[in-house]
Motif scaffolding. Structure first.
Motif, short mmCIF file in Angstrom:
data_model
loop_
_atom_site.label_atom_id
_atom_site.label_comp_id
_atom_site.label_asym_id
_atom_site.label_seq_id
_atom_site.Cartn_x
_atom_site.Cartn_y
_atom_site.Cartn_z
N VAL A 119 -16.56 13.93 3.37
CA VAL A 119 -18.01 13.84 3.58
C VAL A 119 -18.31 12.58 4.37
N ARG A 121 -19.94 9.29 5.36
CA ARG A 121 -20.49 8.25 4.49
C ARG A 121 -22.02 8.20 4.52
N LYS A 127 -23.12 13.46 -0.21
CA LYS A 127 -22.42 12.57 -1.12
C LYS A 127 -22.97 12.67 -2.54
N GLU A 131 -20.85 13.91 -5.85
CA GLU A 131 -20.73 12.99 -6.98
C GLU A 131 -21.31 13.61 -8.25
N ALA A 137 -14.41 9.54 -5.16
CA ALA A 137 -13.91 9.02 -3.87
C ALA A 137 -12.47 8.55 -4.05
N GLU A 140 -11.47 6.01 2.07
CA GLU A 140 -12.49 5.90 3.11
C GLU A 140 -11.76 5.65 4.42
#
Length: 159
Positions: A119, A121, A127, A131, A137, A140
């Motif tokens: 996804v 950021r 996001k 979640e 997560a 990154e």
């Protein structure tokens, strides 16, 4: 609302959902010409047929109108699945349809243990959705997306 397998009659409606959702979500994140190039490549008629043949493509159907879809990879080594996309028309977001698509995918993917998603950021809605569903997560990274650098978060859901 019914969640069902996508068929060839759904292609134009799924393309419309992808285009509408992408442009709404990424308008301030990804330049227009890059969005258009991606959509023309990833959602042309041939690619849509390939997706139906090689992966699990589910649609949310409300009165013969496709309002959303989800695309999952086949189950791979160790029960891993890639969730390529859950896209909904903007006006129906927040009504449980994305959750229904995710849950149906989990039910249909025999042996799934982990679902991975990438996804952007700055995609706050995406996001927050993942979640809320329990995705965590794990990484990154920066990706070169058609000449535009995206800051991507890899997430996983343990099923």
């Amino acid at each position: 609302m019914e969640i069902r397998n996508m068929n060839t009659d759904d292609i134009k409606q799924v393309q419309h959902v992808a285009k509408t959702s992408w442009n709404s979500t990424y308008e301030r994140i990804i330049p227009r010409e890059i969005r258009e190039r991606f959509l023309n490549s990833a959602y042309n008629d041939d690619r849509m047929k390939q997706r139906m043949e090689r992966s699990l493509m589910l649609v949310a159907d409300e009165d013969d109108r496709v309002t959303g879809f989800a695309n999952f990879s086949p189950v791979r080594d160790g029960g891993k699945v890639e969730l390529y996309a859950i896209y909904l028309l903007p006006e129906i977001q927040g009504k449980g349809i994305g959750t229904a698509l995710l849950n149906e995918g989990i039910l249909r993917l025999d042996g799934v243990k982990e679902i991975y998603i990438s996804v952007e950021r700055d995609n706050a809605i995406g996001k927050a959705f993942y979640e809320a569903k329990g995705f965590k997560a794990v990484q990154e990274l920066e990706e070169d997306f058609e000449g535009h650098i995206l800051k991507t978060i890899r997430m996983v859901l343990e099923v």
